[in-house]
Each structure stands twice: as structure tokens, then as C-alpha cells.
Scaffold this motif. Structure first.
Motif, mmCIF file in Angstrom:
data_model
loop_
_atom_site.group_PDB
_atom_site.id
_atom_site.type_symbol
_atom_site.label_atom_id
_atom_site.label_comp_id
_atom_site.label_asym_id
_atom_site.label_seq_id
_atom_site.Cartn_x
_atom_site.Cartn_y
_atom_site.Cartn_z
ATOM 1 N N LYS A 77 42.374 -62.174 36.547
ATOM 2 C CA LYS A 77 42.429 -63.436 35.803
ATOM 3 C C LYS A 77 41.092 -63.731 35.128
ATOM 4 N N ASP A 135 40.497 -64.046 31.152
ATOM 5 C CA ASP A 135 39.945 -65.284 30.622
ATOM 6 C C ASP A 135 38.702 -65.000 29.776
ATOM 7 N N ILE A 160 47.762 -63.682 32.102
ATOM 8 C CA ILE A 160 47.203 -64.617 33.078
ATOM 9 C C ILE A 160 48.328 -65.349 33.796
ATOM 10 N N ASP A 178 49.095 -65.300 37.751
ATOM 11 C CA ASP A 178 49.289 -66.546 38.509
ATOM 12 C C ASP A 178 50.593 -66.500 39.303
#
Length: 129
Positions: free
Chosen positions: A29, A33, A72, A76
Motif C-alpha cells: 500500500k 501510494d 490499493i 485493503d
């Protein structure tokens, strides 16, 4: 005759493997990002140049940013599922190829049936099929 067949590698979920997977997902992640931030920066930088189509640049960069944001969301989701799963659950971690002996008269469905390698805390504990 020998043939190649794909066999799933499954991991038994333990406290240690759950922590390791959580750390790996968090790292993914963070990397995604950072890529989104870098793409946004590059998009703004390139849009400042005057001899290019700003709309085209914006579209291309936004497509890449959106792809990473989708990844992402997927990470999650995997994190959510990881927290829900009870210890002792088997999760598929990947696949490996293996050689299988095939002889005349063998039951093809049995030969190709799903076998598995089961790993717990880095040690093979079982091989199915």
C-alpha cells in the motif's frame, strides 16, 4: 511420460504469518501510494509545459493513478479478509510447477486433480495429491 502441472502453495495462518502478511500488504500500500504521489507530481510538471496537450497528459496520468488506487483498494480488501480469518485457516499464497508421471491407463482427472503444498511458518507440513 512426465508432464508439468501447476500446484497451489497454501499457507496455514498463524500469528507470525498473519503479522508477516499484514506487513507485506502495508508495504505494498505504501509503495502504491508513493507511486500515486509521484505520478501526480509528474502530471503537474508536464502540464506546465506549453507545447503539449494538457488534456491528453491528464488522461494518461489519471489512468495510471486510478490503476494504482484500484490496487490499493484490493490490498485493503485483502487486509480486511486477513483480519477476519481465524488462525489455522489455509490461504493460497501462489503456485509452483511440478512434474507428474503419466502412464497409459491413468485416470486423467486424478492426475490433474488439485494437489497442494501446505506451509506453516516457513516449513512444509503437508503435500496433498
Amino acid at each position: 511420460m512426465k508432464i508439468m502441472k501447476k500446484v497451489p502453495v497454501k499457507q496455514v495462518l498463524t500469528e507470525a504469518s498473519k503479522a508477516k502478511l499484514t506487513a507485506e500488504f502495508e508495504k505494498q500500500k505504501k509503495q502504491l501510494d508513493q507511486e500515486c504521489q509521484q505520478l501526480s507530481f509528474e502530471k503537474r510538471r508536464i502540464e506546465m509545459k506549453q507545447n503539449i496537450s494538457r488534456e491528453e497528459v491528464s488522461k494518461r496520468f489519471q489512468k495510471e493513478i486510478d490503476r494504482r488506487k484500484e490496487k490499493i483498494r484490493w490490498v485493503d480488501y485483502k487486509l480486511e479478509q486477513l483480519h477476519i480469518l481465524p488462525l489455522g485457516s489455509e490461504i493460497t499464497e501462489g503456485e509452483v510447477e511440478t512434474m507428474v508421471d503419466v502412464r497409459v491407463g491413468d485416470d486423467w482427472d486424478v492426475v490433474m486433480s488439485e494437489g497442494a503444498i501446505v506451509v506453516q511458518d516457513g516449513k512444509v507440513i503437508r503435500m496433498d495429491g
